[in-house]
Design a protein around this motif. Structure first.
Motif, PDB file in Angstrom:
ATOM      1  N   SER A 394     -19.821  -0.021   7.438  1.00  0.00           N
ATOM      2  CA  SER A 394     -19.335  -1.060   7.243  1.00  0.00           C
ATOM      3  C   SER A 394     -18.288  -1.937   8.253  1.00  0.00           C
ATOM      4  O   SER A 394     -17.153  -1.585   8.686  1.00  0.00           O
ATOM      5  N   ARG A 395     -18.359  -2.906   9.081  1.00  0.00           N
ATOM      6  CA  ARG A 395     -17.826  -4.402   9.689  1.00  0.00           C
ATOM      7  C   ARG A 395     -16.342  -4.061   8.947  1.00  0.00           C
ATOM      8  O   ARG A 395     -15.331  -3.765   9.044  1.00  0.00           O
ATOM      9  N   GLN A 396     -15.940  -4.383   7.387  1.00  0.00           N
ATOM     10  CA  GLN A 396     -14.996  -5.085   6.321  1.00  0.00           C
ATOM     11  C   GLN A 396     -14.465  -3.257   6.376  1.00  0.00           C
ATOM     12  O   GLN A 396     -13.253  -3.534   6.581  1.00  0.00           O
ATOM     13  N   ALA A 397     -15.319  -2.016   5.828  1.00  0.00           N
ATOM     14  CA  ALA A 397     -14.605  -0.396   6.111  1.00  0.00           C
ATOM     15  C   ALA A 397     -13.835  -0.475   7.455  1.00  0.00           C
ATOM     16  O   ALA A 397     -12.446   0.279   7.528  1.00  0.00           O
ATOM     17  N   ALA A 398     -14.440  -0.529   8.265  1.00  0.00           N
ATOM     18  CA  ALA A 398     -14.232  -0.435   9.802  1.00  0.00           C
ATOM     19  C   ALA A 398     -12.558  -1.465  10.387  1.00  0.00           C
ATOM     20  O   ALA A 398     -11.598  -0.896  10.818  1.00  0.00           O
ATOM     21  N   GLU A 399     -12.987  -2.635   9.457  1.00  0.00           N
ATOM     22  CA  GLU A 399     -11.560  -3.687   9.966  1.00  0.00           C
ATOM     23  C   GLU A 399     -10.244  -3.008   9.117  1.00  0.00           C
ATOM     24  O   GLU A 399      -9.312  -3.379   9.910  1.00  0.00           O
ATOM     25  N   ARG A 400     -10.519  -2.108   7.880  1.00  0.00           N
ATOM     26  CA  ARG A 400      -9.465  -1.839   6.976  1.00  0.00           C
ATOM     27  C   ARG A 400      -9.082  -0.307   7.217  1.00  0.00           C
ATOM     28  O   ARG A 400      -7.617  -0.364   7.461  1.00  0.00           O
ATOM     29  N   LEU A 401     -10.069   0.593   7.614  1.00  0.00           N
ATOM     30  CA  LEU A 401      -9.359   1.560   8.984  1.00  0.00           C
ATOM     31  C   LEU A 401      -8.103   0.928  10.461  1.00  0.00           C
ATOM     32  O   LEU A 401      -7.675   1.619  10.091  1.00  0.00           O
ATOM     33  N   ILE A 402      -8.823   0.187  11.212  1.00  0.00           N
ATOM     34  CA  ILE A 402      -8.179  -0.267  11.888  1.00  0.00           C
ATOM     35  C   ILE A 402      -6.569  -0.136  11.428  1.00  0.00           C
ATOM     36  O   ILE A 402      -5.486  -0.887  11.801  1.00  0.00           O
ATOM     37  N   ILE A 403      -6.245  -1.216  10.284  1.00  0.00           N
ATOM     38  CA  ILE A 403      -5.542  -1.903   9.718  1.00  0.00           C
ATOM     39  C   ILE A 403      -4.140  -0.549   9.422  1.00  0.00           C
ATOM     40  O   ILE A 403      -3.444  -1.161   9.760  1.00  0.00           O
ATOM     41  N   LEU A 404      -5.102  -0.148   8.867  1.00  0.00           N
ATOM     42  CA  LEU A 404      -3.623   1.110   8.207  1.00  0.00           C
ATOM     43  C   LEU A 404      -3.844   1.901   9.103  1.00  0.00           C
ATOM     44  O   LEU A 404      -2.897   2.973   9.122  1.00  0.00           O
ATOM     45  N   GLY A 405      -4.699   2.237  10.150  1.00  0.00           N
ATOM     46  CA  GLY A 405      -4.255   3.128  11.139  1.00  0.00           C
ATOM     47  C   GLY A 405      -2.936   2.009  12.458  1.00  0.00           C
ATOM     48  O   GLY A 405      -2.395   2.934  12.868  1.00  0.00           O
ATOM     49  N   PHE A 406      -2.404   0.788  12.439  1.00  0.00           N
ATOM     50  CA  PHE A 406      -1.756  -0.164  12.748  1.00  0.00           C
ATOM     51  C   PHE A 406      -0.754   0.339  12.115  1.00  0.00           C
ATOM     52  O   PHE A 406      -0.121   0.650  12.841  1.00  0.00           O
ATOM     53  N   LEU A 407      -1.021   0.560  10.413  1.00  0.00           N
ATOM     54  CA  LEU A 407       1.024   0.077   9.806  1.00  0.00           C
ATOM     55  C   LEU A 407       1.118   1.765   9.726  1.00  0.00           C
ATOM     56  O   LEU A 407       2.123   2.016   9.169  1.00  0.00           O
ATOM     57  N   ASP A 408       0.025   3.022   9.341  1.00  0.00           N
ATOM     58  CA  ASP A 408       0.516   4.076   8.544  1.00  0.00           C
ATOM     59  C   ASP A 408       1.361   4.658   9.325  1.00  0.00           C
ATOM     60  O   ASP A 408       2.525   5.583   8.615  1.00  0.00           O
ATOM     61  N   PRO A 409       2.478   4.982  10.414  1.00  0.00           N
ATOM     62  CA  PRO A 409       2.814   5.866  11.176  1.00  0.00           C
ATOM     63  C   PRO A 409       4.079   4.917  10.596  1.00  0.00           C
ATOM     64  O   PRO A 409       4.904   6.472  10.720  1.00  0.00           O
ATOM     65  N   VAL A 410       4.172   4.011  10.203  1.00  0.00           N
ATOM     66  CA  VAL A 410       5.587   3.735   9.686  1.00  0.00           C
ATOM     67  C   VAL A 410       5.472   4.134   8.222  1.00  0.00           C
ATOM     68  O   VAL A 410       6.187   4.782   8.063  1.00  0.00           O
ATOM     69  N   VAL A 411       4.595   3.764   8.022  1.00  0.00           N
ATOM     70  CA  VAL A 411       4.175   4.379   5.972  1.00  0.00           C
ATOM     71  C   VAL A 411       4.557   5.636   5.730  1.00  0.00           C
ATOM     72  O   VAL A 411       5.531   6.630   4.937  1.00  0.00           O
ATOM     73  N   ALA A 412       4.122   6.720   6.777  1.00  0.00           N
ATOM     74  CA  ALA A 412       4.276   8.288   6.603  1.00  0.00           C
ATOM     75  C   ALA A 412       5.809   8.524   6.928  1.00  0.00           C
ATOM     76  O   ALA A 412       5.520  10.052   6.188  1.00  0.00           O
ATOM     77  N   GLU A 413       6.431   8.088   7.996  1.00  0.00           N
ATOM     78  CA  GLU A 413       8.190   8.029   8.067  1.00  0.00           C
ATOM     79  C   GLU A 413       8.370   7.982   6.292  1.00  0.00           C
ATOM     80  O   GLU A 413      10.070   8.276   6.418  1.00  0.00           O
ATOM     81  N   ILE A 414       8.430   6.867   5.346  1.00  0.00           N
ATOM     82  CA  ILE A 414       8.550   7.462   4.153  1.00  0.00           C
ATOM     83  C   ILE A 414       9.719   8.474   3.362  1.00  0.00           C
ATOM     84  O   ILE A 414       8.124   9.537   3.230  1.00  0.00           O
ATOM     85  N   PRO A 415      10.481   9.259   3.124  1.00  0.00           N
ATOM     86  CA  PRO A 415      10.667  11.030   1.981  1.00  0.00           C
ATOM     87  C   PRO A 415      10.286  10.986   1.509  1.00  0.00           C
ATOM     88  O   PRO A 415       9.856  11.874   1.202  1.00  0.00           O
ATOM     89  N   ILE A 416       9.794   9.572   0.077  1.00  0.00           N
ATOM     90  CA  ILE A 416       9.381  10.149  -0.970  1.00  0.00           C
ATOM     91  C   ILE A 416       8.086   9.535  -0.649  1.00  0.00           C
ATOM     92  O   ILE A 416       7.434   8.464  -0.697  1.00  0.00           O
ATOM     93  N   GLU A 417       6.820  10.785  -1.591  1.00  0.00           N
ATOM     94  CA  GLU A 417       5.513  10.647  -1.410  1.00  0.00           C
ATOM     95  C   GLU A 417       5.159   8.958  -2.450  1.00  0.00           C
ATOM     96  O   GLU A 417       4.453   8.665  -1.959  1.00  0.00           O
ATOM     97  N   GLU A 418       5.944   8.906  -3.777  1.00  0.00           N
ATOM     98  CA  GLU A 418       5.348   8.476  -4.399  1.00  0.00           C
ATOM     99  C   GLU A 418       5.816   7.029  -3.923  1.00  0.00           C
ATOM    100  O   GLU A 418       5.032   5.972  -4.368  1.00  0.00           O
ATOM    101  N   VAL A 419       6.602   6.815  -3.488  1.00  0.00           N
ATOM    102  CA  VAL A 419       6.861   5.340  -2.300  1.00  0.00           C
ATOM    103  C   VAL A 419       5.782   5.321  -1.343  1.00  0.00           C
ATOM    104  O   VAL A 419       5.472   3.967  -1.184  1.00  0.00           O
ATOM    105  N   GLN A 420       5.905   6.552  -0.836  1.00  0.00           N
ATOM    106  CA  GLN A 420       4.373   6.264  -0.006  1.00  0.00           C
ATOM    107  C   GLN A 420       2.993   5.700  -0.592  1.00  0.00           C
ATOM    108  O   GLN A 420       2.565   4.783   0.011  1.00  0.00           O
ATOM    109  N   ASN A 421       2.958   6.114  -1.672  1.00  0.00           N
ATOM    110  CA  ASN A 421       1.606   5.965  -1.549  1.00  0.00           C
ATOM    111  C   ASN A 421       2.026   5.153  -3.053  1.00  0.00           C
ATOM    112  O   ASN A 421       0.477   3.651  -2.742  1.00  0.00           O
ATOM    113  N   ARG A 422       2.550   4.215  -3.442  1.00  0.00           N
ATOM    114  CA  ARG A 422       2.862   2.625  -3.947  1.00  0.00           C
ATOM    115  C   ARG A 422       2.641   2.261  -3.243  1.00  0.00           C
ATOM    116  O   ARG A 422       2.101   0.401  -2.483  1.00  0.00           O
TER     117      ARG A 422
END
Length: 432
Positions: A394-422
């Motif tokens: 769906s368009r809404q899901a597609a937009e969300r995927l693009i946003i999370l893909g845009f930001l996630d490379p930085v999120v993945a750099e955080i070295p504690i999994e709980e903080v990443q998830n939060r």
């Protein structure tokens, strides 16, 4: 020029708190000097952002909270930040009080000092004094002066020469209650060829008119490697002012990973001074603006050493009527030959009423260098949306995927999994 100062505390309250906590005389002198300077200094001048109407000083400092015997007794918003089955090397602070602290014997045996700042002032006062406010002075502007006057809590982290701390060290800071303040000072010293990661999160409980005024100072020795990750998910009822600065010696590396996810107004300044030859700085920042909040986020690197290198990446997603100013400043000083400074600021707009400014700035006083910048402000790529929708999304899901893909490379750099998830949960919440 004198600045009108209508405080809800005075020198007597500051002195009483300092003496009750058995702080050394030099630290009380710093506090009182900060109080005096706060009445004389102006607010920092920020690009395209006026903060004179924000809550700067209307708070009640030194609000105490009771310690807990177990992490299970902590507030839910705090427990969500940590691994409840592994609470070693963890500090939890609520307002002016440390509620929980744990450090392993293994870390102590390595000669590492990881302690609440109040404890370090008593047990390692001379070492703290050597570094305290050496890269962020109390008289830089009114906010740093106020921080000095009412600083409460924070961390002192000292890593000896040639020691590698293999697990990230964590702190959680919570502000809660009407007119509450959390004002921690984090002091990190990494001696030659050492390595350490420090992660903190800032959260808020119920309350109105709350303020955060925090400072991080990092000293990276020759060949040392320091990573600082910070995630802030403070509510709309909190004004957040945070200032971070590092100085990096020869062959040292400083890495910042920052998630500015507040719902309220935010000022953030993150600066690295590359003093030594072949010193390196990496800065990665993500933010999401929602509602009518205002953000002014500055990342800056100053190159002094030859062959020094820096890379800054800032990404923001804007919704509602939010305004976000992203400033990237690379300054290459005279004599910093062969330096290389790169930066990129990217803003993804989800609303016609939101405003995102990306301001890349290069200031170069040396000829034999490399430097580059890129900036973009725009909406979704319709081609990308169409590609995903053509595969049944769906368009809404597609937009969300693009946003999370845009930001996630930085999120993945955080070295504690709980903080990443939060942080990912905060992204989901803010994006609706």
């Amino acid at each position: 020029m004198s600045v009108d100062l209508q405080l809800r505390f005075d020198s007597e309250a500051i002195t009483e708190f300092s003496k009750a906590n058995q702080e050394p005389a030099w630290f009380l002198e710093k506090r009182l000097a900060g109080l005096k300077a706060a009445g004389e200094l102006q607010l920092p001048v920020l690009e395209k952002t006026k903060i004179d109407k924000w809550n700067i000083q209307q708070f009640v400092p030194f609000q105490a909270s009771s310690p807990v015997a177990s992490v299970q007794e902590l507030d839910e918003v705090v427990k969500a930040q940590i691994d409840l089955d592994n609470v070693s090397n963890l500090l939890v602070q609520k307002n002016a009080s440390v509620q929980f602290f744990a450090v392993t014997d293994e870390l102590k045996q390595q000669g590492v000092i990881f302690a609440p700042l109040a404890t370090a002032l008593k047990e390692h006062g001379d070492l703290v004094q050597k570094y305290f406010q050496q890269v962020i002075a109390l008289d830089e502007h009114k906010l740093t002066a106020l921080h000095t006057a009412v600083v409460s809590g924070g961390v002192f982290l000292y890593v000896p020469k040639n020691v590698e701390v293999k697990v990230p060290l964590q702190a959680v800071y919570q502000v809660a209650g009407d007119d509450a303040l959390v004002s921690p000072h984090v002091l990190i010293v990494a001696e030659a060829n050492s390595k350490v990661s420090y992660v903190d999160t800032f959260v808020s409980g119920e309350g109105n008119n709350m303020v955060v005024n925090s400072i991080v100072e990092a000293f990276v020795g020759p060949g040392a490697n320091v990573q600082v990750a910070s995630v802030r998910t403070l509510s709309v009822d909190v004004h957040d002012y945070n200032f971070r600065r590092a100085t990096v010696d020869r062959d040292g590396t400083m890495e910042w990973v920052l998630g500015e996810m507040n719902d309220g107004n935010t000022v953030s300044n993150n600066t690295t001074l590359l003093k030594g030859q072949a010193s390196t700085a990496e800065t990665k920042t993500i933010s999401v603006g929602t509602g009518s909040q205002r953000q002014n986020l500055t990342s800056q690197v100053q190159h002094f050493g030859t062959h020094s290198e820096s890379n800054m990446v800032s990404k923001a997603v804007m919704t509602g009527e939010a305004v976000s100013i992203l400033n990237g400043i690379t300054k290459i000083e005279k004599g910093a030959e062969k330096a290389n400074g790169e930066q990129a600021e990217n803003v993804l707009m989800l609303s016609d009423k939101a405003r995102g400014d990306a301001n890349p700035i290069l200031l170069i006083d040396e000829d034999d260098v490399k430097a580059g910048h890129a900036a973009s402000v725009g909406r979704f790529s319709e081609e990308s949306i169409y590609y995903l929708m053509s595969r049944g999304i769906s368009r809404q899901a597609a937009e969300r995927l693009i946003i999370l893909g845009f930001l996630d490379p930085v999120v993945a750099e955080i070295p504690i999994e709980e903080v990443q998830n939060r942080l990912r949960q905060a992204l989901e919440r803010k994006l609706g």
